[in-house]
Design a protein around this motif. Structure first.
Motif, PDB file in Angstrom:
ATOM      1  N   PHE A   1     -39.574  -4.960 -19.080  1.00 51.24           N
ATOM      2  CA  PHE A   1     -40.425  -5.458 -18.002  1.00 51.24           C
ATOM      3  C   PHE A   1     -41.889  -5.080 -18.225  1.00 51.24           C
ATOM      4  CE2 PHE A   1     -36.276  -5.396 -15.777  1.00 51.24           C
ATOM      5  CZ  PHE A   1     -36.259  -6.698 -15.313  1.00 51.24           C
ATOM      6  N   ARG A   2     -42.129  -3.921 -18.855  1.00 52.54           N
ATOM      7  CA  ARG A   2     -43.509  -3.518 -19.169  1.00 52.54           C
ATOM      8  C   ARG A   2     -44.128  -4.482 -20.180  1.00 52.54           C
ATOM      9  NH1 ARG A   2     -45.855   1.119 -17.864  1.00 52.54           N
ATOM     10  NH2 ARG A   2     -46.855   1.637 -19.823  1.00 52.54           N
ATOM     11  N   HIS A   3     -43.370  -4.794 -21.212  1.00 54.40           N
ATOM     12  CA  HIS A   3     -43.875  -5.711 -22.236  1.00 54.40           C
ATOM     13  C   HIS A   3     -44.055  -7.121 -21.660  1.00 54.40           C
ATOM     14  CE1 HIS A   3     -43.408  -2.884 -25.616  1.00 54.40           C
ATOM     15  NE2 HIS A   3     -42.403  -2.415 -24.898  1.00 54.40           N
ATOM     16  N   SER A   4     -43.133  -7.494 -20.787  1.00 54.03           N
ATOM     17  CA  SER A   4     -43.218  -8.827 -20.192  1.00 54.03           C
ATOM     18  C   SER A   4     -44.443  -8.951 -19.287  1.00 54.03           C
ATOM     19  CB  SER A   4     -41.947  -9.127 -19.386  1.00 54.03           C
ATOM     20  OG  SER A   4     -40.815  -9.099 -20.225  1.00 54.03           O
ATOM     21  N   LEU A   5     -44.682  -7.919 -18.462  1.00 51.65           N
ATOM     22  CA  LEU A   5     -45.846  -7.982 -17.578  1.00 51.65           C
ATOM     23  C   LEU A   5     -47.136  -7.996 -18.390  1.00 51.65           C
ATOM     24  CD1 LEU A   5     -46.691  -8.039 -14.567  1.00 51.65           C
ATOM     25  CD2 LEU A   5     -47.094  -5.581 -14.759  1.00 51.65           C
ATOM     26  N   ASN A   6     -47.163  -7.233 -19.471  1.00 50.68           N
ATOM     27  CA  ASN A   6     -48.327  -7.233 -20.350  1.00 50.68           C
ATOM     28  C   ASN A   6     -48.608  -8.656 -20.864  1.00 50.68           C
ATOM     29  OD1 ASN A   6     -50.415  -6.261 -22.052  1.00 50.68           O
ATOM     30  ND2 ASN A   6     -48.978  -6.058 -23.750  1.00 50.68           N
ATOM     31  N   THR A   7     -47.551  -9.336 -21.322  1.00 51.48           N
ATOM     32  CA  THR A   7     -47.686 -10.712 -21.816  1.00 51.48           C
ATOM     33  C   THR A   7     -48.129 -11.655 -20.694  1.00 51.48           C
ATOM     34  OG1 THR A   7     -45.966 -10.325 -23.475  1.00 51.48           O
ATOM     35  CG2 THR A   7     -46.457 -12.616 -22.924  1.00 51.48           C
ATOM     36  N   ARG A   8     -47.541 -11.507 -19.520  1.00 47.67           N
ATOM     37  CA  ARG A   8     -47.881 -12.373 -18.377  1.00 47.67           C
ATOM     38  C   ARG A   8     -49.341 -12.194 -17.978  1.00 47.67           C
ATOM     39  NH1 ARG A   8     -43.637 -10.450 -14.125  1.00 47.67           N
ATOM     40  NH2 ARG A   8     -44.577 -12.078 -12.804  1.00 47.67           N
ATOM     41  N   LEU A   9     -49.816 -10.966 -18.016  1.00 50.56           N
ATOM     42  CA  LEU A   9     -51.215 -10.692 -17.658  1.00 50.56           C
ATOM     43  C   LEU A   9     -52.174 -11.292 -18.687  1.00 50.56           C
ATOM     44  CD1 LEU A   9     -50.833  -6.992 -16.464  1.00 50.56           C
ATOM     45  CD2 LEU A   9     -51.590  -8.909 -15.038  1.00 50.56           C
ATOM     46  N   ILE A  10     -51.817 -11.142 -19.955  1.00 50.73           N
ATOM     47  CA  ILE A  10     -52.663 -11.711 -21.013  1.00 50.73           C
ATOM     48  C   ILE A  10     -52.756 -13.232 -20.867  1.00 50.73           C
ATOM     49  CG2 ILE A  10     -52.802 -12.134 -23.507  1.00 50.73           C
ATOM     50  CD1 ILE A  10     -51.566  -9.341 -23.906  1.00 50.73           C
ATOM     51  N   GLU A  11     -51.613 -13.866 -20.617  1.00 43.46           N
ATOM     52  CA  GLU A  11     -51.579 -15.328 -20.499  1.00 43.46           C
ATOM     53  C   GLU A  11     -52.346 -15.826 -19.274  1.00 43.46           C
ATOM     54  OE1 GLU A  11     -47.441 -16.202 -20.527  1.00 43.46           O
ATOM     55  OE2 GLU A  11     -47.275 -16.133 -22.723  1.00 43.46           O
ATOM     56  N   SER A  12     -52.461 -14.974 -18.247  1.00 44.55           N
ATOM     57  CA  SER A  12     -53.200 -15.387 -17.047  1.00 44.55           C
ATOM     58  C   SER A  12     -54.683 -15.053 -17.137  1.00 44.55           C
ATOM     59  CB  SER A  12     -52.601 -14.724 -15.804  1.00 44.55           C
ATOM     60  OG  SER A  12     -52.789 -13.315 -15.845  1.00 44.55           O
TER      61      SER A  12
ATOM     62  N   THR B   1     -58.152  -8.983 -18.367  1.00 47.64           N
ATOM     63  CA  THR B   1     -58.873  -8.267 -19.423  1.00 47.64           C
ATOM     64  C   THR B   1     -58.073  -7.039 -19.865  1.00 47.64           C
ATOM     65  OG1 THR B   1     -60.069  -6.810 -17.914  1.00 47.64           O
ATOM     66  CG2 THR B   1     -61.050  -8.968 -18.375  1.00 47.64           C
ATOM     67  N   GLU B   2     -58.488  -6.491 -20.990  1.00 46.46           N
ATOM     68  CA  GLU B   2     -57.810  -5.305 -21.516  1.00 46.46           C
ATOM     69  C   GLU B   2     -57.917  -4.141 -20.531  1.00 46.46           C
ATOM     70  OE1 GLU B   2     -57.986  -2.269 -25.360  1.00 46.46           O
ATOM     71  OE2 GLU B   2     -59.315  -4.015 -25.255  1.00 46.46           O
TER      72      GLU B   2
ATOM     73  N   SER C   1     -55.185  -0.391 -16.923  1.00 47.56           N
ATOM     74  CA  SER C   1     -55.221   0.273 -15.624  1.00 47.56           C
ATOM     75  C   SER C   1     -53.899   0.106 -14.891  1.00 47.56           C
ATOM     76  CB  SER C   1     -56.361  -0.299 -14.768  1.00 47.56           C
ATOM     77  OG  SER C   1     -57.604  -0.064 -15.370  1.00 47.56           O
ATOM     78  N   LEU C   2     -53.315  -1.078 -14.987  1.00 48.88           N
ATOM     79  CA  LEU C   2     -52.024  -1.320 -14.348  1.00 48.88           C
ATOM     80  C   LEU C   2     -50.894  -0.592 -15.069  1.00 48.88           C
ATOM     81  CD1 LEU C   2     -52.449  -5.118 -13.579  1.00 48.88           C
ATOM     82  CD2 LEU C   2     -51.910  -3.375 -11.879  1.00 48.88           C
ATOM     83  N   MET C   3     -50.969  -0.549 -16.384  1.00 43.60           N
ATOM     84  CA  MET C   3     -49.892   0.041 -17.177  1.00 43.60           C
ATOM     85  C   MET C   3     -49.969   1.560 -17.277  1.00 43.60           C
ATOM     86  SD  MET C   3     -47.936  -2.400 -18.085  1.00 43.60           S
ATOM     87  CE  MET C   3     -47.864  -4.160 -18.403  1.00 43.60           C
ATOM     88  N   GLY C   4     -51.139   2.127 -16.985  1.00 42.94           N
ATOM     89  CA  GLY C   4     -51.278   3.573 -17.133  1.00 42.94           C
ATOM     90  C   GLY C   4     -51.397   4.004 -18.570  1.00 42.94           C
ATOM     91  N   TRP C   5     -52.014   3.151 -19.390  1.00 42.90           N
ATOM     92  CA  TRP C   5     -52.148   3.461 -20.818  1.00 42.90           C
ATOM     93  C   TRP C   5     -53.433   4.208 -21.150  1.00 42.90           C
ATOM     94  CZ3 TRP C   5     -50.567  -2.177 -22.153  1.00 42.90           C
ATOM     95  CH2 TRP C   5     -49.180  -2.257 -22.251  1.00 42.90           C
ATOM     96  N   SER C   6     -54.468   4.052 -20.324  1.00 46.27           N
ATOM     97  CA  SER C   6     -55.769   4.585 -20.694  1.00 46.27           C
ATOM     98  C   SER C   6     -56.347   5.444 -19.596  1.00 46.27           C
ATOM     99  CB  SER C   6     -56.734   3.432 -20.990  1.00 46.27           C
ATOM    100  OG  SER C   6     -58.053   3.904 -21.146  1.00 46.27           O
TER     101      SER C   6
END
Length: 404
Positions: free
Chosen positions: A349-360, A363-364, A369-374
């Motif tokens: 689901f994390r990878h899927s949301l990442n893809t969905r956000l990119i397609e919409s 921005t990075e 910020s949503l994923m808690g990566w940075s």
């Protein structure tokens, strides 16, 4: 022979058997035991005592007193006369044949077994971590038992063997080596030892080339999952998946939620991802606020509505003795998913949301910020409330894009 030389007026004076440790500044008395007498000291090569002072004059006097005692002690032992017991003499005993000789010079007898025991002691009661520690050290069981006898090339040889013979991923081996290296460092510091750490700085090439690629749910799979969890919304696993669906959180972040972490009465409904006594987080970057939208908002409302009035946890089934059981939660969710789609796990689901956000068009900065990566997420740029509002608009834009 250890010596320290200092000046008194026009004279230079050398004090034998004296050494100052760089780390603590304390002086130590160190004296080699003559070879013919070592069997009286359980095979030790030298006597080492802390003089418990940083003052050179005081240390010199104590070292001189100890030297005189040991001169007398050695002379008596040479003539097979048992010396009178004094506080500085370790208990004498016959030389067991199986004793391992003490290392020469300043290398203390630190073993991998001691490092492992110290690591297990640090995580006592955490069965998952204990099992992981045992597994890490098991990889390197063929190394010499004494740390000072292990060379970096020996560690590299086993690393290559683990990759080729055991078919372990490079990232898995690197994690094990890194953990052992940190534990070795701790024990060496406890011993105030100068023994090199053979696990430090082991090179790893192509760390991500052999990493298994995570499955990303496509649109058809996501639709099948949504339809199924709505039909089975009374199941806890379906509720956890519902909260994972549009938040991109990790399984443990959702499964280990407290009910108070789900904020539905705020202007922007959201979930608070933060560490607490019952469940920690993967890293400091993981602490964040996630707006609740779409399917995740739908299931968040259901979880809060059906919770018992006195309940603390969002999903109490996966708490035992006030500790979150992450493995059980993850296994249950993945088993449920396997009955809906052919491949994929809760992490998909994390990878899927990442893809969905990119397609919409997100921005990075918005995605991390949503994923808690940075650490440089929106919350650090705009403040908590504005960040939440901004990220909510990002998710709403994603839903609008998907509808279109």
């Amino acid at each position: 022979m250890q010596k320290i030389t200092f000046r008194i007026g026009a004279f230079s004076v050398s004090v034998s058997y004296l050494q100052q440790r760089n780390t603590s500044g304390l002086y130590y008395y160190r004296r080699a035991i003559p070879s013919p007498l070592r069997h009286h000291y359980n095979g030790k090569r030298e006597l080492v005592y802390s003089l418990k002072t940083k003052d050179l004059n005081a240390a010199s006097q104590k070292a001189q007193e100890l030297a005189l005692q040991h001169n007398n002690e050695f002379e008596l032992l040479r003539h097979n006369i048992t010396p009178p017991p004094v506080f500085t003499i370790p208990p004498a005993s016959p030389p067991p044949a199986q004793l391992i000789p003490a290392p020469a010079d300043d290398q203390q007898l630190v073993t991998l077994a001691e490092v492992k025991a110290n690591a297990l002691k640090s995580y006592k009661g955490n069965k998952k971590k204990e099992a992981e520690i045992v597994r890490c050290f098991e990889y390197f069981k063929s190394l010499p038992p004494i740390l000072s006898h292990i060379k970096k090339r020996d560690v590299l040889r086993i690393v290559e063997s683990l990759k080729s013979d055991n078919q372990l991923k490079t990232a898995t081996i690197k994690k094990a080596v890194g953990f052992i290296s940190r534990q070795v460092k701790i024990v060496l510091q406890l011993h105030d030892s100068n023994t090199p750490n053979p696990f430090a700085g082991v090179p790893f090439d192509n760390i991500k080339k052999d990493a298994e690629k995570r499955h990303t749910f496509d649109t058809i799979e996501l639709q099948k999952i949504k339809e199924t969890i709505r039909k089975k919304s009374e199941l806890i696993t379906a509720q956890i998946i519902g909260l994972l669906y549009d938040t991109g959180c990790r399984n443990a972040e959702i499964g280990g939620l407290l009910l108070e972490d789900i904020k539905l009465d705020e202007p922007i409904p959201h979930v608070v991802i933060k560490p607490h006594e019952q469940r920690g987080l993967k890293n400091t970057n993981s602490e964040r606020l996630i707006p609740l939208t779409g399917t995740s908002l739908e299931f968040a409302k259901f979880v809060k509505k059906t919770a018992r009035p006195t309940e603390i946890y969002a999903f109490p089934r996966y708490f035992k003795d006030h500790k979150f059981k992450g493995d059980s939660c993850s296994a249950a969710v993945n088993k449920f998913l396997s009955g809906i789609v052919d491949q994929g796990t809760s992490h998909s689901f994390r990878h899927s949301l990442n893809t969905r956000l990119i397609e919409s068009g997100a921005t990075e900065m918005e995605i991390v910020s949503l994923m808690g990566w940075s650490r440089e997420g929106m919350i650090h740029h705009y403040g908590k409330s504005r960040s939440l509002n901004f990220l909510h608009s990002v998710l709403e834009s994603m839903h609008k894009h998907e509808k279109n």
